[in-house]
Design a protein around this motif. Structure first.
Motif, PDB file in Angstrom:
ATOM      1  N   PHE A 113      -9.365  15.202  -4.597  1.00 53.08           N
ATOM      2  CA  PHE A 113      -7.971  14.800  -4.763  1.00 53.08           C
ATOM      3  C   PHE A 113      -7.407  15.295  -6.092  1.00 53.08           C
ATOM      4  CE2 PHE A 113      -5.175  11.703  -6.866  1.00 53.08           C
ATOM      5  CZ  PHE A 113      -4.056  11.799  -6.045  1.00 53.08           C
ATOM      6  N   ALA A 114      -8.147  15.053  -7.173  1.00 45.20           N
ATOM      7  CA  ALA A 114      -7.655  15.379  -8.515  1.00 45.20           C
ATOM      8  C   ALA A 114      -7.358  16.862  -8.670  1.00 45.20           C
ATOM      9  CB  ALA A 114      -8.666  14.929  -9.565  1.00 45.20           C
ATOM     10  N   ASP A 115      -8.193  17.718  -8.080  1.00 38.81           N
ATOM     11  CA  ASP A 115      -7.963  19.153  -8.206  1.00 38.81           C
ATOM     12  C   ASP A 115      -6.635  19.545  -7.564  1.00 38.81           C
ATOM     13  OD1 ASP A 115      -8.896  21.789  -9.023  1.00 38.81           O
ATOM     14  OD2 ASP A 115      -9.101  22.200  -6.888  1.00 38.81           O
ATOM     15  N   LEU A 116      -6.361  19.009  -6.384  1.00 37.58           N
ATOM     16  CA  LEU A 116      -5.078  19.269  -5.736  1.00 37.58           C
ATOM     17  C   LEU A 116      -3.926  18.671  -6.534  1.00 37.58           C
ATOM     18  CD1 LEU A 116      -6.030  18.435  -2.026  1.00 37.58           C
ATOM     19  CD2 LEU A 116      -5.536  20.710  -2.954  1.00 37.58           C
ATOM     20  N   TYR A 117      -4.139  17.476  -7.033  1.00 31.30           N
ATOM     21  CA  TYR A 117      -3.076  16.757  -7.723  1.00 31.30           C
ATOM     22  C   TYR A 117      -2.666  17.451  -9.015  1.00 31.30           C
ATOM     23  CZ  TYR A 117      -0.227  12.904  -9.336  1.00 31.30           C
ATOM     24  OH  TYR A 117       0.840  12.151  -9.760  1.00 31.30           O
ATOM     25  N   TRP A 118      -3.638  17.786  -9.850  1.00 32.68           N
ATOM     26  CA  TRP A 118      -3.299  18.406 -11.129  1.00 32.68           C
ATOM     27  C   TRP A 118      -2.729  19.810 -10.940  1.00 32.68           C
ATOM     28  CZ3 TRP A 118      -2.283  15.089 -14.428  1.00 32.68           C
ATOM     29  CH2 TRP A 118      -3.106  13.989 -14.714  1.00 32.68           C
ATOM     30  N   ARG A 119      -3.191  20.510  -9.916  1.00 30.53           N
ATOM     31  CA  ARG A 119      -2.631  21.834  -9.651  1.00 30.53           C
ATOM     32  C   ARG A 119      -1.142  21.717  -9.300  1.00 30.53           C
ATOM     33  NH1 ARG A 119      -5.607  24.304  -5.011  1.00 30.53           N
ATOM     34  NH2 ARG A 119      -7.357  23.793  -6.390  1.00 30.53           N
ATOM     35  N   ALA A 120      -0.812  20.716  -8.483  1.00 31.00           N
ATOM     36  CA  ALA A 120       0.598  20.509  -8.129  1.00 31.00           C
ATOM     37  C   ALA A 120       1.410  20.020  -9.322  1.00 31.00           C
ATOM     38  CB  ALA A 120       0.685  19.508  -6.974  1.00 31.00           C
ATOM     39  N   MET A 121       0.798  19.194 -10.167  1.00 31.33           N
ATOM     40  CA  MET A 121       1.504  18.644 -11.322  1.00 31.33           C
ATOM     41  C   MET A 121       1.809  19.679 -12.394  1.00 31.33           C
ATOM     42  SD  MET A 121       2.618  15.545 -11.510  1.00 31.33           S
ATOM     43  CE  MET A 121       2.655  15.283 -13.297  1.00 31.33           C
ATOM     44  N   MET A 122       1.236  20.850 -12.295  1.00 34.69           N
ATOM     45  CA  MET A 122       1.564  21.916 -13.236  1.00 34.69           C
ATOM     46  C   MET A 122       3.031  22.327 -13.104  1.00 34.69           C
ATOM     47  SD  MET A 122      -1.982  24.104 -12.806  1.00 34.69           S
ATOM     48  CE  MET A 122      -1.372  25.584 -13.619  1.00 34.69           C
ATOM     49  N   GLN A 123       3.659  21.932 -11.984  1.00 30.89           N
ATOM     50  CA  GLN A 123       5.079  22.243 -11.766  1.00 30.89           C
ATOM     51  C   GLN A 123       5.980  21.087 -12.178  1.00 30.89           C
ATOM     52  OE1 GLN A 123       5.703  25.371 -10.871  1.00 30.89           O
ATOM     53  NE2 GLN A 123       3.463  25.615 -10.841  1.00 30.89           N
ATOM     54  N   SER A 124       5.433  20.067 -12.838  1.00 30.40           N
ATOM     55  CA  SER A 124       6.234  18.918 -13.265  1.00 30.40           C
ATOM     56  C   SER A 124       7.382  19.353 -14.180  1.00 30.40           C
ATOM     57  CB  SER A 124       5.345  17.903 -14.002  1.00 30.40           C
ATOM     58  OG  SER A 124       6.114  16.895 -14.621  1.00 30.40           O
ATOM     59  N   SER A 125       8.510  18.666 -14.057  1.00 25.89           N
ATOM     60  CA  SER A 125       9.644  18.940 -14.939  1.00 25.89           C
ATOM     61  C   SER A 125       9.420  18.388 -16.337  1.00 25.89           C
ATOM     62  CB  SER A 125      10.923  18.331 -14.350  1.00 25.89           C
ATOM     63  OG  SER A 125      10.807  16.919 -14.231  1.00 25.89           O
ATOM     64  N   ASP A 126       8.371  17.569 -16.503  1.00 22.62           N
ATOM     65  CA  ASP A 126       8.007  17.044 -17.816  1.00 22.62           C
ATOM     66  C   ASP A 126       7.019  18.020 -18.449  1.00 22.62           C
ATOM     67  OD1 ASP A 126       6.342  15.634 -19.812  1.00 22.62           O
ATOM     68  OD2 ASP A 126       7.455  13.845 -19.204  1.00 22.62           O
ATOM     69  N   PRO A 127       7.397  18.708 -19.521  1.00 21.33           N
ATOM     70  CA  PRO A 127       6.528  19.749 -20.089  1.00 21.33           C
ATOM     71  C   PRO A 127       5.185  19.213 -20.588  1.00 21.33           C
ATOM     72  CG  PRO A 127       8.397  19.305 -21.536  1.00 21.33           C
ATOM     73  CD  PRO A 127       8.680  18.612 -20.251  1.00 21.33           C
ATOM     74  N   THR A 128       5.149  17.993 -21.109  1.00 28.47           N
ATOM     75  CA  THR A 128       3.882  17.435 -21.588  1.00 28.47           C
ATOM     76  C   THR A 128       2.934  17.176 -20.428  1.00 28.47           C
ATOM     77  OG1 THR A 128       4.956  16.404 -23.494  1.00 28.47           O
ATOM     78  CG2 THR A 128       2.797  15.550 -22.861  1.00 28.47           C
ATOM     79  N   LEU A 129       3.434  16.565 -19.364  1.00 22.05           N
ATOM     80  CA  LEU A 129       2.594  16.314 -18.192  1.00 22.05           C
ATOM     81  C   LEU A 129       2.154  17.619 -17.539  1.00 22.05           C
ATOM     82  CD1 LEU A 129       4.400  13.259 -16.536  1.00 22.05           C
ATOM     83  CD2 LEU A 129       2.245  13.260 -17.835  1.00 22.05           C
ATOM     84  N   ALA A 130       3.021  18.613 -17.517  1.00 15.55           N
ATOM     85  CA  ALA A 130       2.661  19.908 -16.941  1.00 15.55           C
ATOM     86  C   ALA A 130       1.527  20.551 -17.738  1.00 15.55           C
ATOM     87  CB  ALA A 130       3.876  20.827 -16.902  1.00 15.55           C
ATOM     88  N   ALA A 131       1.574  20.412 -19.070  1.00 12.25           N
ATOM     89  CA  ALA A 131       0.531  20.985 -19.923  1.00 12.25           C
ATOM     90  C   ALA A 131      -0.790  20.235 -19.738  1.00 12.25           C
ATOM     91  CB  ALA A 131       0.962  20.929 -21.385  1.00 12.25           C
ATOM     92  N   ILE A 132      -0.727  18.915 -19.651  1.00 16.30           N
ATOM     93  CA  ILE A 132      -1.941  18.129 -19.408  1.00 16.30           C
ATOM     94  C   ILE A 132      -2.533  18.503 -18.051  1.00 16.30           C
ATOM     95  CG2 ILE A 132      -2.812  15.795 -18.962  1.00 16.30           C
ATOM     96  CD1 ILE A 132      -0.766  14.776 -21.016  1.00 16.30           C
ATOM     97  N   ALA A 133      -1.666  18.697 -17.057  1.00 20.47           N
ATOM     98  CA  ALA A 133      -2.132  19.067 -15.723  1.00 20.47           C
ATOM     99  C   ALA A 133      -2.833  20.422 -15.724  1.00 20.47           C
ATOM    100  CB  ALA A 133      -0.953  19.091 -14.752  1.00 20.47           C
ATOM    101  N   ALA A 134      -2.293  21.378 -16.456  1.00 19.34           N
ATOM    102  CA  ALA A 134      -2.891  22.717 -16.498  1.00 19.34           C
ATOM    103  C   ALA A 134      -4.306  22.672 -17.062  1.00 19.34           C
ATOM    104  CB  ALA A 134      -2.015  23.647 -17.330  1.00 19.34           C
TER     105      ALA A 134
END
Length: 258
Positions: A113-134
């Motif tokens: 689940f986490a691998d799919l989730y963080w990959r999708a979260m790389m497109q977050s409009s929140d730059p900090t969350l997108a960076a953490i996701a990457a």
């Protein structure tokens, strides 16, 4: 004298960050319990490294929650000075390690689940969350690969390893549905493009899990009844015992430094 628990302003963004941070902290602590007890030296190191990856994710998310909240809390206070009902981790992740097969099944269900989730979260409009996701996705990709290899090895191994693997799958399956649950607080974050909708990941997760379980000759339960409550602070008895160990030093000796 033990210190009192902190109060938390659970705005949607703070709550969102804390939920993901709690997931990482609690699973990381569970993996740390294997130090010195894994079936082989190499696996001892692998579990410790995965635990450290998760701890790093927790720190970044707690720090971001503290910045957003702006109430004087920090990563240590979030980790060590909240009551059990203030934790919002998935119920799956607080379940005891049990034997090695149970730990690997728990790890695999979450990592898939986490691998799919963080990959999708790389497109977050929140730059900090997108960076953490990457950063987190690179780590979760390894966690998924490592645990999937063990699932296949255990399931398609000896009669005993297969039995233990199947027992773990049967016991933990009912905790997987909570990963895809969305409440009103998170729905608002999704609508703003800050978070992604986990329900849209379920089909791919199911496909990934079914494929690996099939190769491992393990059967997935047919029941679609799922446990829930962790995201709302309603936990099993296991989390209280975990936190009493995790928080013992900071609560007994507040402000202590090494």
């Amino acid at each position: 004298m033990a210190v009192a628990s902190i109060s938390v302003s659970e705005t949607p963004l703070v709550l969102y960050a804390l939920r993901r941070a709690d997931d990482a902290l609690i699973l990381g602590h569970r993996l740390s319990e294997w130090c010195g007890h894994a079936p082989a030296m190499e696996e001892d190191m692998a579990l410790a490294n995965m635990g450290l990856d998760l701890l790093g994710q927790a720190r970044e998310l707690y720090s971001y929650a503290a910045k957003v909240e702006d109430k004087g809390n920090d990563e240590d206070k979030f980790a060590y000075l909240r009551d059990v009902r203030q934790y919002r981790n998935l119920l799956l992740l607080e379940q005891p390690n049990g034997d090695f097969a149970r730990t690997m099944v728990r790890q695999y269900f979450y990592a898939a689940f986490a691998d799919l989730y963080w990959r999708a979260m790389m497109q977050s409009s929140d730059p900090t969350l997108a960076a953490i996701a990457a950063k987190s996705e690179k780590e979760s990709a390894y966690h998924l690969r490592h645990s999937s290899e063990w699932i296949i090895r255990l399931g398609d191994g000896t009669e005993e390893s297969h039995r233990r693997g199947q027992t773990a799958v049967d016991d933990l399956w009912a905790y997987t549905g909570e990963m895809f649950r969305v409440d009103d607080s998170e729905r608002g974050m999704i609508e703003k493009g800050i978070a992604i909708d986990p329900t849209k990941l379920h089909a791919q997760w199911q496909k990934t899990v079914t494929s690996v379980m099939g190769e491992a000759t393990l059967a997935l339960p047919k029941s679609d009844w799922m446990q829930q409550g962790g995201r709302d602070g309603r936990h099993s008895e296991h989390l209280g015992h975990l936190l009493s160990e995790l928080q013992s030093m900071p609560r007994t000796f507040p402000g202590a430094t090494w």
